[in-house]
Scaffold this motif. Sequence first.
Motif, PDB file in Angstrom:
ATOM      1  N   GLY A  43       4.441   4.940  18.893  1.00  0.00           N
ATOM      2  CA  GLY A  43       4.294   4.706  17.457  1.00  0.00           C
ATOM      3  C   GLY A  43       4.815   3.369  16.973  1.00  0.00           C
ATOM      4  N   GLY A  44       5.629   2.702  17.748  1.00  0.00           N
ATOM      5  CA  GLY A  44       6.198   1.424  17.324  1.00  0.00           C
ATOM      6  C   GLY A  44       7.697   1.433  17.533  1.00  0.00           C
ATOM      7  N   SER A  45       8.363   0.512  16.865  1.00  0.00           N
ATOM      8  CA  SER A  45       9.803   0.341  17.025  1.00  0.00           C
ATOM      9  C   SER A  45      10.579   1.391  16.229  1.00  0.00           C
ATOM     10  CB  SER A  45      10.213  -1.060  16.563  1.00  0.00           C
ATOM     11  OG  SER A  45      11.613  -1.139  16.430  1.00  0.00           O
ATOM     12  N   SER A  46      11.325   2.229  16.949  1.00  0.00           N
ATOM     13  CA  SER A  46      12.125   3.239  16.253  1.00  0.00           C
ATOM     14  C   SER A  46      13.229   2.575  15.437  1.00  0.00           C
ATOM     15  CB  SER A  46      12.700   4.256  17.235  1.00  0.00           C
ATOM     16  OG  SER A  46      13.544   3.642  18.164  1.00  0.00           O
ATOM     17  N   THR A  47      13.757   1.462  15.923  1.00  0.00           N
ATOM     18  CA  THR A  47      14.798   0.747  15.172  1.00  0.00           C
ATOM     19  C   THR A  47      14.269   0.273  13.829  1.00  0.00           C
ATOM     20  OG1 THR A  47      15.827   0.058  17.235  1.00  0.00           O
ATOM     21  CG2 THR A  47      16.437  -1.167  15.257  1.00  0.00           C
ATOM     22  N   ASP A  48      13.073  -0.310  13.835  1.00  0.00           N
ATOM     23  CA  ASP A  48      12.479  -0.780  12.574  1.00  0.00           C
ATOM     24  C   ASP A  48      12.196   0.385  11.633  1.00  0.00           C
ATOM     25  OD1 ASP A  48      12.583  -3.357  13.552  1.00  0.00           O
ATOM     26  OD2 ASP A  48      10.447  -3.442  14.076  1.00  0.00           O
ATOM     27  N   ALA A  49      11.711   1.491  12.192  1.00  0.00           N
ATOM     28  CA  ALA A  49      11.414   2.664  11.357  1.00  0.00           C
ATOM     29  C   ALA A  49      12.687   3.208  10.721  1.00  0.00           C
ATOM     30  CB  ALA A  49      10.722   3.745  12.194  1.00  0.00           C
ATOM     31  N   ILE A  50      13.757   3.239  11.476  1.00  0.00           N
ATOM     32  CA  ILE A  50      15.036   3.728  10.935  1.00  0.00           C
ATOM     33  C   ILE A  50      15.532   2.794   9.834  1.00  0.00           C
ATOM     34  CG2 ILE A  50      17.476   4.103  11.501  1.00  0.00           C
ATOM     35  CD1 ILE A  50      16.457   5.295  14.203  1.00  0.00           C
ATOM     36  N   VAL A  51      15.374   1.495  10.023  1.00  0.00           N
ATOM     37  CA  VAL A  51      15.773   0.530   8.987  1.00  0.00           C
ATOM     38  C   VAL A  51      14.978   0.791   7.710  1.00  0.00           C
ATOM     39  CG1 VAL A  51      15.683  -1.920   8.340  1.00  0.00           C
ATOM     40  CG2 VAL A  51      16.595  -1.252  10.568  1.00  0.00           C
ATOM     41  N   GLN A  52      13.671   1.023   7.845  1.00  0.00           N
ATOM     42  CA  GLN A  52      12.844   1.287   6.661  1.00  0.00           C
ATOM     43  C   GLN A  52      13.243   2.588   5.974  1.00  0.00           C
ATOM     44  OE1 GLN A  52      10.673  -0.784   5.170  1.00  0.00           O
ATOM     45  NE2 GLN A  52      11.395  -2.223   6.707  1.00  0.00           N
ATOM     46  N   LEU A  53      13.499   3.630   6.748  1.00  0.00           N
ATOM     47  CA  LEU A  53      13.918   4.905   6.152  1.00  0.00           C
ATOM     48  C   LEU A  53      15.287   4.766   5.489  1.00  0.00           C
ATOM     49  CD1 LEU A  53      12.672   7.372   8.902  1.00  0.00           C
ATOM     50  CD2 LEU A  53      11.785   7.156   6.571  1.00  0.00           C
ATOM     51  N   THR A  54      16.160   3.976   6.068  1.00  0.00           N
ATOM     52  CA  THR A  54      17.473   3.736   5.459  1.00  0.00           C
ATOM     53  C   THR A  54      17.305   3.036   4.113  1.00  0.00           C
ATOM     54  OG1 THR A  54      18.475   3.597   7.645  1.00  0.00           O
ATOM     55  CG2 THR A  54      19.730   2.662   5.820  1.00  0.00           C
ATOM     56  N   ARG A  55      16.374   2.101   4.066  1.00  0.00           N
ATOM     57  CA  ARG A  55      16.098   1.387   2.808  1.00  0.00           C
ATOM     58  C   ARG A  55      15.597   2.371   1.746  1.00  0.00           C
ATOM     59  NH1 ARG A  55      11.579  -0.023   0.783  1.00  0.00           N
ATOM     60  NH2 ARG A  55      10.411   0.222   2.715  1.00  0.00           N
ATOM     61  N   ILE A  56      14.779   3.322   2.147  1.00  0.00           N
ATOM     62  CA  ILE A  56      14.240   4.319   1.216  1.00  0.00           C
ATOM     63  C   ILE A  56      15.342   5.288   0.780  1.00  0.00           C
ATOM     64  CG2 ILE A  56      12.627   6.248   1.004  1.00  0.00           C
ATOM     65  CD1 ILE A  56      10.760   4.579   2.908  1.00  0.00           C
ATOM     66  N   GLY A  57      16.227   5.627   1.703  1.00  0.00           N
ATOM     67  CA  GLY A  57      17.387   6.454   1.372  1.00  0.00           C
ATOM     68  C   GLY A  57      17.092   7.930   1.246  1.00  0.00           C
ATOM     69  N   ARG A  58      17.808   8.568   0.344  1.00  0.00           N
ATOM     70  CA  ARG A  58      17.775  10.030   0.220  1.00  0.00           C
ATOM     71  C   ARG A  58      16.392  10.588  -0.099  1.00  0.00           C
ATOM     72  NH1 ARG A  58      21.715  11.607  -4.450  1.00  0.00           N
ATOM     73  NH2 ARG A  58      21.898  13.337  -3.023  1.00  0.00           N
ATOM     74  N   ARG A  59      15.508   9.774  -0.654  1.00  0.00           N
ATOM     75  CA  ARG A  59      14.149  10.257  -0.926  1.00  0.00           C
ATOM     76  C   ARG A  59      13.418  10.652   0.358  1.00  0.00           C
ATOM     77  NH1 ARG A  59      11.183   5.751  -3.508  1.00  0.00           N
ATOM     78  NH2 ARG A  59      12.678   4.530  -2.333  1.00  0.00           N
ATOM     79  N   ALA A  60      13.895  10.154   1.504  1.00  0.00           N
ATOM     80  CA  ALA A  60      13.264  10.470   2.785  1.00  0.00           C
ATOM     81  C   ALA A  60      13.723  11.814   3.355  1.00  0.00           C
ATOM     82  CB  ALA A  60      13.553   9.358   3.791  1.00  0.00           C
ATOM     83  N   LEU A  61      14.815  12.357   2.850  1.00  0.00           N
ATOM     84  CA  LEU A  61      15.390  13.570   3.452  1.00  0.00           C
ATOM     85  C   LEU A  61      14.429  14.757   3.533  1.00  0.00           C
ATOM     86  CD1 LEU A  61      19.076  13.558   2.107  1.00  0.00           C
ATOM     87  CD2 LEU A  61      18.166  12.608   4.238  1.00  0.00           C
TER      88      LEU A  61
END
Length: 147
Positions: A43-61
Amino acid sequence: MPRLALHATRFAIGLMLILTAGCEDRSYREIGAQINVLTKPGGGSSTDAIVQLTRIGRRALPQIETALHTASPRGKSNLIRALDAIGDPEAAPIVQHFAVYDASAEVRSACEELLTRWAAANDRRAGPARQALARVGEKRAKGEGPE
């Protein structure tokens, strides 16, 4: 003239409210795309995906929680890493559930380790993580979960 200006202002405000009411939060699709990176092979870079989800924050939970139910053990490990990076105390009950009930011992262990780290932290995650760890212990003592 002032009366006309007042009506024009009211009209403009009303128009803005109507237009902004039609705008939708597009983060749902972005969150889903990043979750796919974490859970699908190639699917791509898990590190980059985690950075993006961190940027989105609690809305991703909520979407992460849903994905945890169907992901592979590797995907679950990535999603747990994302929850850790987001660092929102609201994730503690989610992690608690998987620490008790997940079929994979590796996933259960990763969840318990995350809660233990959060419980030791001197921040807003500590209280909910301690509570979650206590519940994990209670449920396991009752024989709940696999094994």
